[in-house]
Design a protein around this motif. Structure first.
Motif, short mmCIF file in Angstrom:
data_model
loop_
_atom_site.label_atom_id
_atom_site.label_comp_id
_atom_site.label_asym_id
_atom_site.label_seq_id
_atom_site.Cartn_x
_atom_site.Cartn_y
_atom_site.Cartn_z
N THR A 141 0.93 -1.14 -0.10
CA THR A 141 0.33 0.06 -0.16
C THR A 141 0.92 1.18 -0.02
OG1 THR A 141 -0.07 -0.28 2.53
CG2 THR A 141 -1.93 -1.02 1.06
N HIS A 142 2.17 1.05 0.39
CA HIS A 142 2.71 2.60 0.63
C HIS A 142 3.97 2.33 -0.37
CE1 HIS A 142 0.68 2.68 4.44
NE2 HIS A 142 0.49 3.71 4.12
N LEU A 143 4.91 1.40 0.14
CA LEU A 143 6.22 1.37 -0.65
C LEU A 143 6.21 0.91 -2.14
CD1 LEU A 143 8.41 -0.18 2.15
CD2 LEU A 143 8.12 2.25 1.52
N GLY A 193 1.62 13.98 8.21
CA GLY A 193 2.66 13.56 7.15
C GLY A 193 3.46 14.69 6.68
N CYS A 194 4.58 14.17 5.93
CA CYS A 194 5.69 15.17 5.46
C CYS A 194 4.89 16.12 4.35
CB CYS A 194 6.78 14.40 5.04
SG CYS A 194 7.94 15.35 4.24
N HIS A 195 5.18 17.43 4.38
CA HIS A 195 4.67 18.32 3.35
C HIS A 195 5.51 18.37 1.98
CE1 HIS A 195 7.62 20.50 5.21
NE2 HIS A 195 7.95 21.29 4.22
N LEU A 196 6.68 17.72 2.33
CA LEU A 196 7.46 17.60 1.11
C LEU A 196 7.17 16.58 0.07
CD1 LEU A 196 10.81 18.75 2.72
CD2 LEU A 196 9.26 20.34 1.27
N CYS A 197 7.16 15.41 0.61
CA CYS A 197 7.08 14.23 -0.06
C CYS A 197 5.63 13.64 -0.23
CB CYS A 197 7.91 13.20 0.23
SG CYS A 197 7.99 12.73 1.96
N GLN A 198 4.62 14.03 0.64
CA GLN A 198 3.53 13.63 0.90
C GLN A 198 3.38 12.23 1.47
OE1 GLN A 198 0.71 15.55 -0.14
NE2 GLN A 198 2.42 16.85 -0.35
N PHE A 199 4.41 11.89 2.05
CA PHE A 199 4.61 10.61 2.60
C PHE A 199 4.03 10.67 4.09
CE2 PHE A 199 6.74 6.54 2.20
CZ PHE A 199 7.02 5.89 3.33
N GLU A 200 3.22 9.74 4.68
CA GLU A 200 2.53 9.83 5.64
C GLU A 200 3.37 9.56 6.99
OE1 GLU A 200 -0.45 6.67 4.40
OE2 GLU A 200 -0.67 6.73 6.50
N TYR A 201 4.43 9.13 6.87
CA TYR A 201 5.28 8.52 7.87
C TYR A 201 6.38 9.72 8.18
CZ TYR A 201 2.64 4.46 7.50
OH TYR A 201 1.36 3.67 7.38
N PRO A 202 6.95 9.57 9.05
CA PRO A 202 8.00 10.73 10.02
C PRO A 202 9.07 11.08 8.61
CG PRO A 202 7.71 9.22 11.52
CD PRO A 202 7.23 8.50 10.22
N HIS A 203 8.68 12.18 8.02
CA HIS A 203 9.77 12.70 7.17
C HIS A 203 10.69 11.69 6.57
CE1 HIS A 203 7.69 16.47 8.39
NE2 HIS A 203 7.62 15.60 9.75
N PRO A 204 10.57 11.10 5.58
CA PRO A 204 11.69 10.31 5.09
C PRO A 204 12.49 10.98 3.96
CG PRO A 204 9.50 9.67 3.92
CD PRO A 204 9.55 10.57 5.34
N CYS A 205 12.04 12.13 3.49
CA CYS A 205 12.71 12.86 2.53
C CYS A 205 13.77 13.76 3.37
CB CYS A 205 11.76 13.65 1.99
SG CYS A 205 10.93 14.97 2.83
N THR A 206 13.75 14.06 4.60
CA THR A 206 14.79 14.41 5.26
C THR A 206 16.00 13.66 5.41
OG1 THR A 206 13.66 14.19 7.47
CG2 THR A 206 13.09 16.19 6.28
N LEU A 207 15.82 12.39 5.25
CA LEU A 207 16.92 11.35 5.73
C LEU A 207 18.12 11.85 5.12
CD1 LEU A 207 16.98 8.71 7.21
CD2 LEU A 207 16.82 7.53 5.22
#
Length: 264
Positions: A131-133, A229-243
């Motif tokens: 559903t996500h990845l 959710g992260c406003h940058l990547c629309q990912f609903e989990y904690p800010h993966p795009c900041t990794l």
DNA sequence: AATCCCACCAACCGCCACCTC
DNA sequence: CGAGGTGGCGGTTGGTGGGAT
């Protein structure tokens, strides 16, 4: 000692298990069995039964627990939902990383992946991936991917310890909870909840050895509601795009390309 | 407000390996 | 050794809720 040996004599009379041919019981199980969502009452019955008698035989247990469910259904419900060490709530960033890396390494061997994520079930990881990845990673043909050949290793005692903590046939111990957990003073929200249920039901729990338990997790319900959710990547989990300062999925692609994997 | 669409996930199904008799 | 039973696994389905139209 088998659980039925501990039943009252009246119950033993009713216990047809010992005289009922296996085939007959199996056929009986496949018909007139309730399907669909589990009710809180059913959950409580199963939970209470396992807390009292442990897991001894999934096929026969439902009958003694007063459930019109197949053994498979009971097993699934317990393993994926009722088990005290099941972790609920959103996947953490670390867990997402582990899932992705494990998928690269192991493919669709969800149970093997689940072993790397304590408290997460194979079903949960599988659902999460699909559903996500899968969508987020732009993976195609995952559904048509060849089923990975199952490699079943002969389980050693240590491996069995975790699954058998609720099913110690030789002892009268009811439940040791997570025997694998190193720090016995740390318990999860679920365990805390379970302990409340246990104490309210006057069920004796041995070997807890927890003097001043610390609840490791916050209430998953609260966590669920507070998740943003992260406003940058629309990912609903904690800010993966900041990794690591890299776009999360770009990072994954780089890793993917680097390893020249051709799983899909 | 009603309907449709879609995402999510709990639960089911079929298969297979191991176990027991 | 073989047959049947059991448990574990991965794929799939269907109910539900929320957003879009």
């Amino acid at each position: 000692m088998f659980p039925q040996q501990r039943l009252k004599s009246v119950e033993l009379v009713v216990n047809l298990f010992t005289i009922m041919p296996r085939v007959q019981l199996h056929q009986q199980q496949s018909t007139n069995m309730k399907k669909g969502a589990w009710s809180p009452e059913e959950d409580q019955k199963l939970k209470s039964y396992i807390m009292k008698f442990g897991i001894w035989n999934w096929s026969h247990m439902p009958k003694f627990a007063g459930l019109s469910r197949t053994g498979k259904s009971c097993r699934l419900r317990w393993m994926n939902y009722l088990r005290p060490d099941v972790k609920r709530g959103p996947f953490t960033m670390e867990e997402v990383e582990i899932v992705i890396k494990s998928y690269q390494e192991l493919g669709n061997r969800w149970s093997a992946i689940a072993k790397r994520l304590p408290g997460r079930t194979d079903n949960e990881i599988k659902n999460f991936f699909h559903t996500h990845l899968k969508k987020q990673l732009g993976l195609k043909n995952v559904g048509s991917m060849k089923r990975t050949k199952r490699v079943v290793m002969k389980k050693d005692k240590d491996e069995n310890e975790m699954t058998n903590i609720y099913a110690d046939k030789s002892s009268t111990n009811v439940c040791n909870f997570s025997s694998e957990r190193i720090n016995a003073n740390i318990i999860t929200w679920e365990e805390n909840e379970m302990r409340d249920i246990v104490s309210s039901n006057n069920i004796v729990v041995d070997d807890m050895e927890i003097k001043e338990p610390v609840i490791l997790e916050s209430n998953p319900e609260i966590e669920k509601n507070s998740n943003v959710g992260c406003h940058l990547c629309q990912f609903e989990y904690p800010h993966p795009c900041t990794l690591s300062g890299l776009d999360f999925f770009h990072q994954f692609d780089v890793l993917w390309d680097a390893q020249h994997l051709a799983i899909f």
